[in-house]
Every structure is written in structure tokens, then in C-alpha cells.
Design an enzyme around this catalytic site. Sequence first.
Site, mmCIF file in Angstrom:
data_model
loop_
_atom_site.group_PDB
_atom_site.id
_atom_site.type_symbol
_atom_site.label_atom_id
_atom_site.label_comp_id
_atom_site.label_asym_id
_atom_site.label_seq_id
_atom_site.Cartn_x
_atom_site.Cartn_y
_atom_site.Cartn_z
ATOM 1 N N LYS A 14 0.844 -1.201 0.000
ATOM 2 C CA LYS A 14 0.000 0.000 0.000
ATOM 3 C C LYS A 14 0.879 1.251 0.000
ATOM 4 O O LYS A 14 0.613 2.222 -0.697
ATOM 5 C CB LYS A 14 -0.929 -0.004 1.226
ATOM 6 C CG LYS A 14 -2.057 -1.024 1.110
ATOM 7 C CD LYS A 14 -2.762 -1.272 2.427
ATOM 8 C CE LYS A 14 -3.735 -2.444 2.290
ATOM 9 N NZ LYS A 14 -4.283 -2.915 3.559
ATOM 10 N N GLN B 284 -4.712 -1.707 9.656
ATOM 11 C CA GLN B 284 -4.591 -3.038 9.057
ATOM 12 C C GLN B 284 -5.221 -4.081 9.978
ATOM 13 O O GLN B 284 -4.924 -4.145 11.167
ATOM 14 C CB GLN B 284 -3.107 -3.364 8.807
ATOM 15 C CG GLN B 284 -2.861 -4.676 8.101
ATOM 16 C CD GLN B 284 -3.409 -4.737 6.688
ATOM 17 O OE1 GLN B 284 -3.436 -3.734 5.975
ATOM 18 N NE2 GLN B 284 -3.877 -5.908 6.274
ATOM 19 N N ASP C 142 -11.108 2.733 4.373
ATOM 20 C CA ASP C 142 -11.507 1.331 4.216
ATOM 21 C C ASP C 142 -13.034 1.183 4.221
ATOM 22 O O ASP C 142 -13.552 0.094 3.969
ATOM 23 C CB ASP C 142 -10.928 0.480 5.353
ATOM 24 C CG ASP C 142 -9.674 -0.260 4.928
ATOM 25 O OD1 ASP C 142 -9.519 -0.517 3.726
ATOM 26 O OD2 ASP C 142 -8.857 -0.584 5.811
HETATM 27 N N1 GUN Z 1 -6.696 -7.018 5.990
HETATM 28 C C1 GUN Z 1 -6.884 -7.722 4.851
HETATM 29 N N2 GUN Z 1 -7.397 -6.944 3.893
HETATM 30 C C2 GUN Z 1 -7.549 -5.713 4.426
HETATM 31 C C3 GUN Z 1 -8.030 -4.465 3.922
HETATM 32 O O1 GUN Z 1 -8.443 -4.325 2.763
HETATM 33 N N3 GUN Z 1 -8.003 -3.431 4.797
HETATM 34 C C4 GUN Z 1 -7.572 -3.566 6.068
HETATM 35 N N4 GUN Z 1 -7.609 -2.501 6.859
HETATM 36 N N5 GUN Z 1 -7.120 -4.694 6.574
HETATM 37 C C5 GUN Z 1 -7.110 -5.759 5.749
#
Ligand code: GUN
Length: 298
Positions: free
Chosen positions: A54, A98, A121
Amino acid sequence: MTAKNLDGKTLAEEIRREVATGVAEIQKKHGVTPGLAAVLVGDDPASAIYVRNKRRACDEVGMISDTFLLAADATHEEVLNLVARLNDDPQFHGILVQLPLPPQVDELAIIESLNPNKDVDGLHPFNVGKLVQGRADFIPGTPFGIQQILIRNGYDPASSNVVVCGRSDIVGKPLALLLMQRADGANATVTVCHTRTKNMAEITSQADILVAAIGSPNIITADMVKEGAIVIDVGINRVDDASRKRGYRLVGDVNYEAVSKKAAAITPVPGGIGPMTIAMLLVNTLTATRLSIHGNGS
Ligand code: GUN
């Protein structure tokens, strides 16, 4: 039939180029550089890889990005305090926590403590509610990426039977809401299957668009798929592979070999939905920046 390969990697590059143009415009017009803060608690290797990817993607499109690391034994209050600090930091327009968080941290309470306007998110109850009502500012990255890969490959979900396998807050539930709404790129008839579904194969066999978001390697087999279906594989599963240097390889929830002989189109793993999720997070960060400037995402 041999399925068309739905290349998420190339499409994600195209979307990142669009985002980079948006970033340059905002910088020129408003002197603001979009910023994304990632919160990573603990040392789960898969989460660390996601966060690193990311961050790289942010750098590539000209956004500011920073990762805030807390130890695996961080307390709930420590995570809460970090989120509060980032909520107040004008340098960051988006905050990504995350997931999953360690068991001593109350995940839902942390998500609820986010400033909803920075919740890129789309997991805060305020943003989930707006998605339910068909007026989302932030659609969670994976469902948003799935919708884009369908539309941009010419597969309009309108009036299709969409079957989603998986009911997570981050993929299954928001995707069902997104594709059932009365809007362009949606208007589907959506069925959600989960661990307590009876005769899942019978239901998946009716799908014009089948989405696998289960988290079990190769669980969707050819007999579960209708001839000519569009198959979207959200799974990213590690399976042991002694022939690889790192000792494992990544496979999806769909048995690609067999299903690609029956489906009309299928997303590969890796290189399908994974890169799309990150690209859509960048789109959402751009939206958050515009929200902070104009009070709306346009
Ligand atoms: N863990 C696995 N996929 C994601 C995601 O798209 N966002 C977040 N915050 N955590 C994750």
C-alpha cells in the site's frame, strides 16, 4: 470454453495513473498533497506485506504515506490513542488500520474511533450505513475493486444473478450491498452463501457472476460453476510448496485450472483482485482529500 483472464494487475495500473492525475490536480489547485496513514499492530508477515504494498502504491501516485507500527502486545488504549492522534493530524486525509488486530484490542471499537471522513476502508458504522443507503463516500477496497473489474471489462452486473460466497464485514457484506443497489454498475440479484448454507453448490451453479471470498484454497470446483459464468476469486491462501524458494505459493479459493475451462472469465491469483484492492484504497484516499477540501468527494 477457455475463460478470459481478468487481469487486475494491468487494470490497477490504469487506475493508479488516474489517481496520479487527480493527485497532481489537487496539488496544483489547492497546494495539498493527499496523505495516507497506515496503522500496523504486531508482526504478522502477511499484514506487513499488505502495508508495504500500500505504501509503495502511495509513493507511486505522489501521495504522502506513513506507517505507524505498534508492538504485538500493544494495549487497546495505545491503539486508540494513535488513531486519535491521526484523526487530528491534517497531513493524513486517510487512515487505514490493518486488520486483523491482536485479540487484546477491540477491533470494532477501534474502527468506530476513526474519523468517518478519514475512514478510507469504509468500515466505520457511519460509512457502512451510507453504503446501505446507496450514498457511500467510501466503498471498501475489495468490493469496489470487484465492481470496477466487472464494469471495465464490459460485464454489467445489472439483472445478473450474483452469488457471493463469504459474509465478512470487509468483503462479502459490503459487496452484496454494493451490487444490489439501484445504481449504474449494480442492480444485480444477489445471494450470499456462508458456512451454514445448505447445498452451496446448487446455489453457486446458478450464478452468472460468482464471487469466492471464503479463505480456503481451491474450494470452488468446476462442478459448482455454471458454464459461461464470470468468476471472481478474492482468496489469497498460502499453500506449502517445496519447489519455491520461500517454501509456499499463493492460491485462490477457486480451482483455477478446472474452473477456467468452464467459466467465460476468471480473475487469477495473484494478479487479480489483490492489486485492485490497493488501487481502490488510493481512489478512496483521493476522495478523502477532496472531502477535507470541499466537504464532499467531488
Ligand atoms: N486485511 C486484509 N485486507 C484488508 C483491507 O483491505 N483493509 C484492512 N484494513 N485490513 C485488511
